[in-house]
Scaffold this active site. Sequence first.
Site, PDB file in Angstrom:
ATOM      1  N   GLY A   1      38.917  49.705  45.584  1.00 60.95           N
ATOM      2  CA  GLY A   1      39.842  49.472  46.705  1.00 60.95           C
ATOM      3  C   GLY A   1      40.446  48.078  46.690  1.00 60.95           C
TER       4      GLY A   1
ATOM      5  CB  ALA B   1      35.926  51.459  49.514  1.00 63.77           C
TER       6      ALA B   1
ATOM      7  CD  GLU C   1      37.845  53.481  42.375  1.00 56.28           C
ATOM      8  OE1 GLU C   1      38.060  53.193  41.166  1.00 56.28           O
ATOM      9  OE2 GLU C   1      38.404  52.900  43.309  1.00 56.28           O
TER      10      GLU C   1
ATOM     11  CD  GLU D   1      42.191  52.471  44.972  1.00 60.66           C
ATOM     12  OE1 GLU D   1      41.216  52.159  45.676  1.00 60.66           O
ATOM     13  OE2 GLU D   1      42.433  53.639  44.647  1.00 60.66           O
TER      14      GLU D   1
END
Length: 262
Positions: free
Chosen positions: A108, A63, A131, A111
């Site tokens: 992300g 992200a 993270e 993911e």
Amino acid sequence: MDFILYEADGAVATITINRPKALNALNSQVLDELDQTLDAIDLDTVRCVILTGAGDKSFVAGADIGEMSTLTKAEGEAFGKKGNDVFRKLETLPIPVIAAVNGFALGGGCEISMSCDIRICSENAMFGQPEVGLGITPGFGGTQRLARTVGVGMAKQLIYTARNIKADEAYRIGLVNAVYPQEELMEQAKKMASTIAKNAPIAVRNCKKAINDGLQVDIDQAIVIEEKLFGDCFETEDQKSGMGNFLAPKEQKVKVVPFKNC
Ligand code: DAK
């Protein structure tokens, strides 16, 4: 669209996240465009999708940290929901999606690859959930999908340590199905996608649904889900032509059944 490329070649479509200057990091605009792209796929012709990143360095580097850094709690939650909704749309797309991971798949990025049905990668790929080093938890399903993909113990180790792993280790723990030299990755992804696309489309869709839905419930309910989706295949043209070809006299058999749907 600024950040998504979409190309359909017969029954196989390729979605490329195209923000190479930021290593294809996911900001709100990328997520919005991806959402619109998934909605626009012509499911009457496309039977398999490949998801990849632009360039030869990164699939998706996570992200967008710049965008996230200034979010309030409420905005962070809204950003997480936006991502989760798109990822879930990808995961529940009626047709299979292959992630062709061509470099970094961090946060992300890891993911989103796990929201795809199948992952293959290039030799330079790197996976990880960094993270906790950024002061957050994986927010796009990482705590859930990594544990389901590689097992609880390995997922906890990767998430708690925030350690990135290379392609060979990702292969060893079952996070990816195969590793290829970078220049062969897309060719191999297209080959696999074409093989899937040649099979009976209703049956392939029903297999995806049976596996995905069945994993969410206990085995007794899962078997009922399978029975229903198995039953749904009957009386379709796909089933008639597939079984018809098997039972046909040798001289009338075809090597590839031209499945038509419905
Ligand atoms: N976000 C924004 N920009 C990024 C980026 C990212 N994740 N990753 C790379 N970039 C940008 C860099 O800032 C740099 O931009 P310029 O300085 O050129 O403008 C450009 O891409 C090239 O990156 P580097 O210069 O750093 O390239 P290197 O080859 O030296 O290093 C790297 C590559 C991938 C190792 C490094 O860029 C890196 O560590 N990137 C960050 C990787 C990362 O930590 N990813 C996880 C992000 S956290 C949530 C929902 C979701 C999430 C969290 C919460 N909620 C529920 C709210 C998800 C979180 C994440 O994904």
